[in-house]
Write an enzyme that holds these catalytic residues in place. Structure first.
Site, PDB file in Angstrom:
ATOM      1  N   ARG A  12     -21.852   3.736  -8.794  1.00  0.00           N
ATOM      2  CA  ARG A  12     -22.311   5.079  -8.492  1.00  0.00           C
ATOM      3  C   ARG A  12     -22.896   5.784  -9.717  1.00  0.00           C
ATOM      4  O   ARG A  12     -23.839   6.544  -9.624  1.00  0.00           O
ATOM      5  CB  ARG A  12     -21.118   5.876  -7.964  1.00  0.00           C
ATOM      6  CG  ARG A  12     -21.525   6.877  -6.931  1.00  0.00           C
ATOM      7  CD  ARG A  12     -20.348   7.440  -6.228  1.00  0.00           C
ATOM      8  NE  ARG A  12     -19.077   7.009  -6.829  1.00  0.00           N
ATOM      9  CZ  ARG A  12     -17.898   7.248  -6.283  1.00  0.00           C
ATOM     10  NH1 ARG A  12     -17.836   7.890  -5.159  1.00  0.00           N
ATOM     11  NH2 ARG A  12     -16.784   6.863  -6.870  1.00  0.00           N
ATOM     12  N   HIS A  35      -0.546 -14.590  -2.765  1.00  0.00           N
ATOM     13  CA  HIS A  35      -0.355 -15.579  -3.835  1.00  0.00           C
ATOM     14  C   HIS A  35       0.773 -16.578  -3.533  1.00  0.00           C
ATOM     15  O   HIS A  35       0.579 -17.781  -3.646  1.00  0.00           O
ATOM     16  CB  HIS A  35      -0.052 -14.877  -5.155  1.00  0.00           C
ATOM     17  CG  HIS A  35      -1.078 -13.849  -5.553  1.00  0.00           C
ATOM     18  ND1 HIS A  35      -2.420 -14.005  -5.295  1.00  0.00           N
ATOM     19  CD2 HIS A  35      -0.968 -12.656  -6.190  1.00  0.00           C
ATOM     20  CE1 HIS A  35      -3.079 -12.952  -5.763  1.00  0.00           C
ATOM     21  NE2 HIS A  35      -2.223 -12.120  -6.299  1.00  0.00           N
TER      22      HIS A  35
END
Ligand code: BG6
Length: 484
Positions: A51, A240
């Site tokens: 941005r 994970h």
């Protein structure tokens, strides 16, 4: 030994969120390392998109600073750094508006691999995907890379998958779980399927149980606001630890190919049994001299979110029925250790009398630190005095065995990004895998929410709550020591 680095094809990589934390800490320093390793073609380009209004020179400065702060030894190569920085560009873009998109379209080259890294909040995935098409930036061959968290439950994961599927095919979508990029995690597959030694024993006839520990010393610190809505189950287990469980438990795939491997992982997740409440222990770390408590870190004095979780689970298939898998992960624990341990059964009969029966073979695979494996074997205690047995480790620390090559292994992110450019999805999660993982996790979370379960407090710098130790003691087993 000389590492073989195979250069990838020429590419344009756009990093949405190119000024963000992940880009500065991991993605950009990782790309620089691949550049220094001569894996990145000199013509390739990395375009930061975010941005902030800044020009190319300002972005180059931002990346230079990020590499100075987060890079490794390769940052000493200052001449190399200048060449790398020259490959960078920047575009100020509005993910939810039209600003910057035509500029980006004009920057992209034809006939090179195009990859788009969505290092932004998942709520923006749909906006980015739609604009990449509307502005004719992405093609049918382009790849997108998305980060966790991939949803916070099955419903939101399905919605995210549907959003991406509206614009990209599954073979264009690379869902990152950075654990799959770790060297030793891939070694798990090499050890299991590249050796004749282990596979015959890898089942309920010979294995007593399997432990997976991912212990961290850090607290939730500055991420408290995110973490408090997530907790260890969503932050670590659903992704994970689940991936580690899959790799240790899956059937041999017919080949080391993306779908062959992912099909087998999916079968493991789908075979996971529901978990009884008394097989789940949740904890929250307390304050000590080194830092605040979890609740202070999370700025939520009444938080019920877990910073530690231990689970005993079972996989209902022929190979594993009857073999418990004990998983645990937590913050602010004694040491930073990630390790998978396969504890084999006692001998059926010992010729050494009582002594022999108390010794066990234990294979432990260390992901971090000191990547390596050790196999505990039983031998005769040296010296006179009869036949006494002791257990000793056959230690294979990769750094010892492989020398400089072990030190030179790529970090998880850089390896995975190079796989994106190569078009290899083996180490990325497929949409159905992620959904299956949530389908198993959701009822566990819903269960403790319905029970208003309060996490047990544990001392920072410890092994976690006492109840987690009991989870194993009750079964006459014990966790491996957490030592770094
Ligand atoms: C991230 C989690 O995915 O993995 C973090 O969000 C955690 O909470 C981190 O600290 C652990 O990764 P590693 O590579 O340091 O073990």
């Amino acid at each position: 030994m000389v590492s073989r680095v195979i250069p990838v094809e020429d590419f344009d990589l756009v990093i949405f969120g190119g000024t963000g934390d992940l880009a500065r800490r991991k993605i950009l320093p990782g790309l620089f390392r691949r550049f220094i390793a001569e894996q990145m073609p000199a013509t390739s380009r990395i375009i930061g998109a975010a941005r902030a209004d800044m020009d190319r020179a300002a972005y180059q400065t931002l990346v230079r600073d990020a590499i100075a702060e987060f890079g490794g030894d390769e940052k000493e190569d200052t001449a190399g750094l200048e060449v790398f920085l020259a490959q960078l560009d920047y575009v100020a873009i509005d993910a939810m508006g039209d600003k910057g998109w035509d500029t980006l379209a004009g920057m992209m080259r034809d006939n090179v691999v195009k990859a788009f890294y969505f290092s932004v909040a998942p709520s923006l995935f749909g906006d980015l995907a739609e604009r990449l098409h509307r502005f004719k930036i992405a093609t049918a061959e382009s790849r997108i890379v998305v980060e966790k968290p991939f949803g916070r439950d099955l419903e939101s994961a399905k919605a995210l998958n549907a959003t991406l599927a509206a614009h990209f095919n599954e073979d264009q979508i690379y869902r990152i779980d950075h654990y799959l990029g770790k060297e030793t995690v891939q070694n798990l597959m090499a050890v299991r399927f590249g050796n004749v030694l282990f596979e015959p024993l890898w089942n309920n006839h010979y294995v007593d149980h399997i432990q997976i520990t991912v212990a961290e010393t850090v607290g939730v610190g500055g991420r408290g606001a995110y973490y408090d809505k997530s907790g260890a189950m969503r932050d670590m287990v659903q992704n994970h630890l689940m991936q580690l469980l899959c790799l240790i438990a899956m059937e041999p795939p017919s080949q080391f190919g993306a779908d062959a491997v992912r099909d087998e992982k999916l079968k493991v997740i789908r075979a996971l049994e529901p978990v009884a409440p008394h097989h789940i222990v949740r904890g929250q770390y307390d304050a000590n001299a080194d830092g605040p408590s979890y609740r202070e870190d999370a700025s939520n004095p009444k938080s019920f979110t877990e910073s530690f979780v231990a689970i005993k689970c079972h996989i209902a298939n022929w190979r594993w029925t009857g073999v418990p898998f004990y998983l645990r992960t937590g913050k602010r624990m004694k040491s930073r250790v990630s390790e998978i341990t396969v504890v084999f059964k006692d001998l059926g009969h010992s010729i050494f009398g009582d002594d022999g029966a108390t010794h066990r073979n234990i294979l432990s695979i260390r992901l971090q630190p000191n990547e390596g494996m050790d196999l505990q074997v039983t031998i005769k205690e040296p010296g006179p005095g009869g036949m006494r047995l002791i257990d000793v480790p056959l230690d294979m620390t990769f750094a010892d065995a492989l020398g400089d090559d072990a030190a030179d292994v790529a970090d998880a992110y850089e390896r995975l990004i190079m796989d994106v450019i190569r078009g290899n999805q083996t180490l990325f999660m497929r949409g159905d895998e992620v959904e299956a993982a949530w389908a198993w996790t959701d009822p566990l979370i819903a269960g403790w929410e319905a029970r208003h379960d309060v996490p047990k407090t544990y001392d920072a710098g410890s092994n976690g709550p006492e109840d987690a130790l009991l989870l194993m003691h009750r079964d006459n087993r014990k966790w491996r020591d957490i030592k770094g």
